[in-house]
Design a protein around this motif. Structure first.
Motif, mmCIF file in Angstrom:
data_model
loop_
_atom_site.group_PDB
_atom_site.id
_atom_site.type_symbol
_atom_site.label_atom_id
_atom_site.label_comp_id
_atom_site.label_asym_id
_atom_site.label_seq_id
_atom_site.Cartn_x
_atom_site.Cartn_y
_atom_site.Cartn_z
ATOM 1 N N TYR A 163 0.819 -1.205 0.000
ATOM 2 C CA TYR A 163 0.000 0.000 0.000
ATOM 3 C C TYR A 163 0.854 1.256 0.000
ATOM 4 N N TRP A 200 -0.641 6.755 -4.424
ATOM 5 C CA TRP A 200 -0.721 5.784 -5.508
ATOM 6 C C TRP A 200 -0.633 6.448 -6.878
ATOM 7 N N GLU A 253 -1.583 -0.825 -4.106
ATOM 8 C CA GLU A 253 -2.924 -0.258 -3.929
ATOM 9 C C GLU A 253 -2.823 0.996 -3.087
ATOM 10 N N ASP A 254 -3.839 1.809 -3.148
ATOM 11 C CA ASP A 254 -3.927 3.031 -2.347
ATOM 12 C C ASP A 254 -4.306 2.667 -0.913
ATOM 13 N N VAL A 255 -3.585 3.189 0.061
ATOM 14 C CA VAL A 255 -3.856 2.893 1.469
ATOM 15 C C VAL A 255 -5.267 3.332 1.872
#
Length: 192
Positions: free
Chosen positions: A96, A100, A123-125
């Motif tokens: 993460y 991103w 992936e985006d946190v």
């Protein structure tokens, strides 16, 4: 009389958090440092030797992360080595990032430069956060950064701050990965 023995609580594992520093923003920028912190809190960090055609350099970005082009050229590791290390250490994982939209293109540029594909996903946190946690993110992150005394804008230090922030929001400050868990601040941000 028998005494019931309760099973030990399972440890709460943190996701692996990744951060990149770059030569600048926008067209022509490229990754110069990558760092991540694994689920157990172990950091990884490396400066990245630029490809011969990676020439963009933004002095404002340098002022933020403190990495000079000369330092990068002298101490950066070969892109092939960095890519191989990432694939070896992160294979099969979803990692993460809090940025991103920038980190994904820079990571793609790194892997494309050596003709390889990542064996992990980024992936985006924010996908891990509730609306309430998104609202509290900046406040908790500032508290974590002040408490941890980690250097700003170095990849593994920033990744650790992000991981600690996420774990505090999700599980409270007593979760081991919501703190430095006995590690020295010097363990983060020392890239070579």
């Amino acid at each position: 009389m028998s005494v019931a023995v309760l099973p030990a609580a399972s440890p709460v594992l943190a996701p692996t958090i990744l951060d990149l520093e770059a030569s600048g923003f926008g067209r022509g920028s490229y990754p110069i440092e990558i760092g991540f912190v694994e689920a157990g809190g172990l950091p990884f960090c490396s400066l990245i030797q630029p490809a011969p055609d990676w020439e963009h350099w933004d002095e404002q970005a340098e002022a933020l992360h403190g990495i000079t082009r000369e330092l990068l050229l002298r101490h950066g590791r070969p892109r092939e080595w960095v890519v191989d290390e990432l694939n070896k250490r992160l294979a099969g994982q979803t990692v993460y990032s809090d940025s991103w939209g920038h980190d994904y293109p820079w990571m793609s540029k790194l892997f494309d430069s050596v003709g390889r594909l990542p064996r992990f996903r980024i992936e985006d946190v924010r996908r891990l956060l509730s609306e309430d946690e998104v609202q509290r993110w900046n406040t908790v992150q500032q508290e974590v950064r002040a408490e941890a005394k980690l250097r700003r804008h170095r990849a593994s230090a920033d990744a650790k701050v992000l991981q600690m922030t996420l774990m505090r929001l999700k599980h409270g400050p007593s979760t081991p990965t919501a703190s430095l868990d006995g590690r020295s601040p010097g363990d983060f941000g020392n890239c070579g």
